[in-house]
Structure formats: C-alpha cells, structure tokens
Design a protein around this motif. Structure first.
Motif, PDB file in Angstrom:
ATOM      1  N   GLN A  97       4.995   1.968  24.379  1.00  0.00           N
ATOM      2  CA  GLN A  97       6.285   1.603  23.783  1.00  0.00           C
ATOM      3  C   GLN A  97       7.243   1.120  24.865  1.00  0.00           C
ATOM      4  O   GLN A  97       7.939   0.117  24.690  1.00  0.00           O
ATOM      5  CB  GLN A  97       6.883   2.805  23.048  1.00  0.00           C
ATOM      6  CG  GLN A  97       8.234   2.503  22.407  1.00  0.00           C
ATOM      7  CD  GLN A  97       8.837   3.712  21.725  1.00  0.00           C
ATOM      8  OE1 GLN A  97       8.270   4.792  21.740  1.00  0.00           O
ATOM      9  NE2 GLN A  97       9.992   3.524  21.125  1.00  0.00           N
ATOM     10  N   LYS A  98       7.269   1.803  25.981  1.00  0.00           N
ATOM     11  CA  LYS A  98       8.155   1.411  27.093  1.00  0.00           C
ATOM     12  C   LYS A  98       7.768   0.017  27.592  1.00  0.00           C
ATOM     13  O   LYS A  98       8.642  -0.822  27.848  1.00  0.00           O
ATOM     14  CB  LYS A  98       8.053   2.437  28.222  1.00  0.00           C
ATOM     15  CG  LYS A  98       8.953   2.156  29.383  1.00  0.00           C
ATOM     16  CD  LYS A  98       9.836   3.319  29.662  1.00  0.00           C
ATOM     17  CE  LYS A  98      10.688   3.021  30.856  1.00  0.00           C
ATOM     18  NZ  LYS A  98      12.051   3.347  30.626  1.00  0.00           N
ATOM     19  N   ALA A  99       6.458  -0.228  27.727  1.00  0.00           N
ATOM     20  CA  ALA A  99       6.002  -1.547  28.171  1.00  0.00           C
ATOM     21  C   ALA A  99       6.407  -2.624  27.173  1.00  0.00           C
ATOM     22  O   ALA A  99       6.838  -3.719  27.557  1.00  0.00           O
ATOM     23  CB  ALA A  99       4.480  -1.540  28.364  1.00  0.00           C
ATOM     24  N   ALA A 100       6.273  -2.315  25.885  1.00  0.00           N
ATOM     25  CA  ALA A 100       6.662  -3.283  24.852  1.00  0.00           C
ATOM     26  C   ALA A 100       8.164  -3.554  24.894  1.00  0.00           C
ATOM     27  O   ALA A 100       8.606  -4.704  24.744  1.00  0.00           O
ATOM     28  CB  ALA A 100       6.261  -2.768  23.473  1.00  0.00           C
ATOM     29  N   GLU A 101       8.950  -2.504  25.119  1.00  0.00           N
ATOM     30  CA  GLU A 101      10.399  -2.684  25.219  1.00  0.00           C
ATOM     31  C   GLU A 101      10.758  -3.555  26.424  1.00  0.00           C
ATOM     32  O   GLU A 101      11.619  -4.429  26.330  1.00  0.00           O
ATOM     33  CB  GLU A 101      11.094  -1.327  25.315  1.00  0.00           C
ATOM     34  CG  GLU A 101      11.093  -0.549  24.013  1.00  0.00           C
ATOM     35  CD  GLU A 101      11.603   0.881  24.163  1.00  0.00           C
ATOM     36  OE1 GLU A 101      11.904   1.314  25.305  1.00  0.00           O
ATOM     37  OE2 GLU A 101      11.694   1.571  23.130  1.00  0.00           O
ATOM     38  N   LEU A 102      10.096  -3.300  27.549  1.00  0.00           N
ATOM     39  CA  LEU A 102      10.354  -4.115  28.748  1.00  0.00           C
ATOM     40  C   LEU A 102       9.973  -5.568  28.513  1.00  0.00           C
ATOM     41  O   LEU A 102      10.691  -6.493  28.914  1.00  0.00           O
ATOM     42  CB  LEU A 102       9.588  -3.545  29.949  1.00  0.00           C
ATOM     43  CG  LEU A 102      10.098  -2.207  30.483  1.00  0.00           C
ATOM     44  CD1 LEU A 102       9.159  -1.673  31.563  1.00  0.00           C
ATOM     45  CD2 LEU A 102      11.511  -2.340  31.024  1.00  0.00           C
ATOM     46  N   ARG A 103       8.836  -5.780  27.831  1.00  0.00           N
ATOM     47  CA  ARG A 103       8.397  -7.143  27.515  1.00  0.00           C
ATOM     48  C   ARG A 103       9.401  -7.823  26.583  1.00  0.00           C
ATOM     49  O   ARG A 103       9.719  -9.003  26.768  1.00  0.00           O
ATOM     50  CB  ARG A 103       7.001  -7.114  26.880  1.00  0.00           C
ATOM     51  CG  ARG A 103       6.464  -8.475  26.524  1.00  0.00           C
ATOM     52  CD  ARG A 103       6.163  -9.318  27.764  1.00  0.00           C
ATOM     53  NE  ARG A 103       5.660 -10.608  27.342  1.00  0.00           N
ATOM     54  CZ  ARG A 103       6.020 -11.754  27.846  1.00  0.00           C
ATOM     55  NH1 ARG A 103       6.875 -11.795  28.852  1.00  0.00           N
ATOM     56  NH2 ARG A 103       5.521 -12.877  27.397  1.00  0.00           N
ATOM     57  N   ALA A 104       9.913  -7.085  25.606  1.00  0.00           N
ATOM     58  CA  ALA A 104      10.910  -7.645  24.687  1.00  0.00           C
ATOM     59  C   ALA A 104      12.184  -8.025  25.449  1.00  0.00           C
ATOM     60  O   ALA A 104      12.767  -9.091  25.195  1.00  0.00           O
ATOM     61  CB  ALA A 104      11.228  -6.638  23.580  1.00  0.00           C
ATOM     62  N   GLN A 105      12.590  -7.187  26.391  1.00  0.00           N
ATOM     63  CA  GLN A 105      13.769  -7.508  27.205  1.00  0.00           C
ATOM     64  C   GLN A 105      13.524  -8.761  28.040  1.00  0.00           C
ATOM     65  O   GLN A 105      14.400  -9.620  28.167  1.00  0.00           O
ATOM     66  CB  GLN A 105      14.126  -6.330  28.123  1.00  0.00           C
ATOM     67  CG  GLN A 105      14.693  -5.140  27.387  1.00  0.00           C
ATOM     68  CD  GLN A 105      14.883  -3.938  28.292  1.00  0.00           C
ATOM     69  OE1 GLN A 105      14.519  -3.965  29.471  1.00  0.00           O
ATOM     70  NE2 GLN A 105      15.436  -2.867  27.746  1.00  0.00           N
TER      71      GLN A 105
END
Length: 159
Positions: A97-105
C-alpha cells in the motif's frame, strides 16, 4: 510483544511438562501395581480394592487428559503460526500500500509537471498567434496602402 508471548508460553510449557511427567510417573506406578496384583493374585479387602479401582480410573482419566493436553498444544502451536503468518501478510500488504501511495504521488507530480509544460506551450502558441494576427493586419494595411498608392499613380498617369 513476541518475547512476552514466548516468555508466557515457556513458563506454561514448563508447567505442562512437569504435570505430564508427574502423570506419566503415576501411570507407571499404577501399571506396576496392576502387574504386581496380577502376578500375586492376592485377595484384598474392599477398601484396598476401591482405592485400586479409583487409582485405575484416575490413570485412565490422566491418559485422556494427557492426550487432550497434547492436542491443545498442537492447536496452540498452529494458532501461533497462523498469527505469525497473518502479521507477516499484514506487513507485506502495508508495504504494498505504501509503495502504491508513493507511485500515485509520483504520477501526480508527473501530471502536474506535464500540465505546467502544456500551459507554457499554450502561452507560447497564443503569443505566436497574436504575432501572426498582428503581422497579418500589418500586411493587409500595407496592401491597402499599396492599392491606394497604386490607384493614385494610375489616375495621375491617365489624367
């Protein structure tokens, strides 16, 4: 937290092992007494027979309880393993989830940068369009002047 679990499990495990050892020793003693009684085949009074019967019944109960303890220990071990797996899966899900959030940012920043570049290009295109329109107006004005001057020349040469 895991150390606490291990510590309480270790103490509990030691108590269970001690209890099981005591029960095993009692079972062995009962077996010896039973063998002795079978070999000697001596008549015993009712009180002794009752005590021996009670002891035998207790030995059977102890055996059943030992098996139940072993089953519960296996179930506890399985539950502890399942909890550890669940914690590991939770950590993996949180990391994903953290990786996905970073990718979204990151994608959002890229879109913002692209938007800024697009806006700059649009401003440049508008400026060029204005320049073209101004030059077009200048050309039309010059054409009108040329036609006006050209018309006066032809009138003055014919008149």
């Amino acid at each position: 937290m895991e150390e606490k679990e291990k510590g309480s499990k270790g103490g509990s495990e030691e108590r269970w092992k001690g209890a099981i050892a005591n029960l095993t020793e009692m079972t062995s003693n009962l077996d010896s007494l039973q063998k002795l009684l079978l070999k000697k085949a001596v008549f015993v009074d009712d009180e002794t027979f009752s005590k021996a019967s009670l002891t035998s019944e207790q030995a059977r109960t102890i055996k059943v309880l030992e098996q139940r303890v072993e089953t519960l220990e296996r179930e506890l071990d399985a539950a502890i393993s399942a909890a550890a797996r669940a914690r590991a899966e939770k950590r993996q899900a949180e990391a994903a989830q953290k990786a996905a959030e970073l990718r979204a940012q990151e994608i959002t920043r890229e879109l913002e940068n692209t938007t800024k570049v697009f806006e700059l290009h649009m401003e440049e295109l508008r400026a060029k369009q204005e320049e073209i329109s101004k030059r077009d107006s200048d050309i039309k004005l010059l054409e009108a002047i040329i036609q006006t001057l050209g018309g006066k020349e032809s009138r003055s040469t014919s008149g």
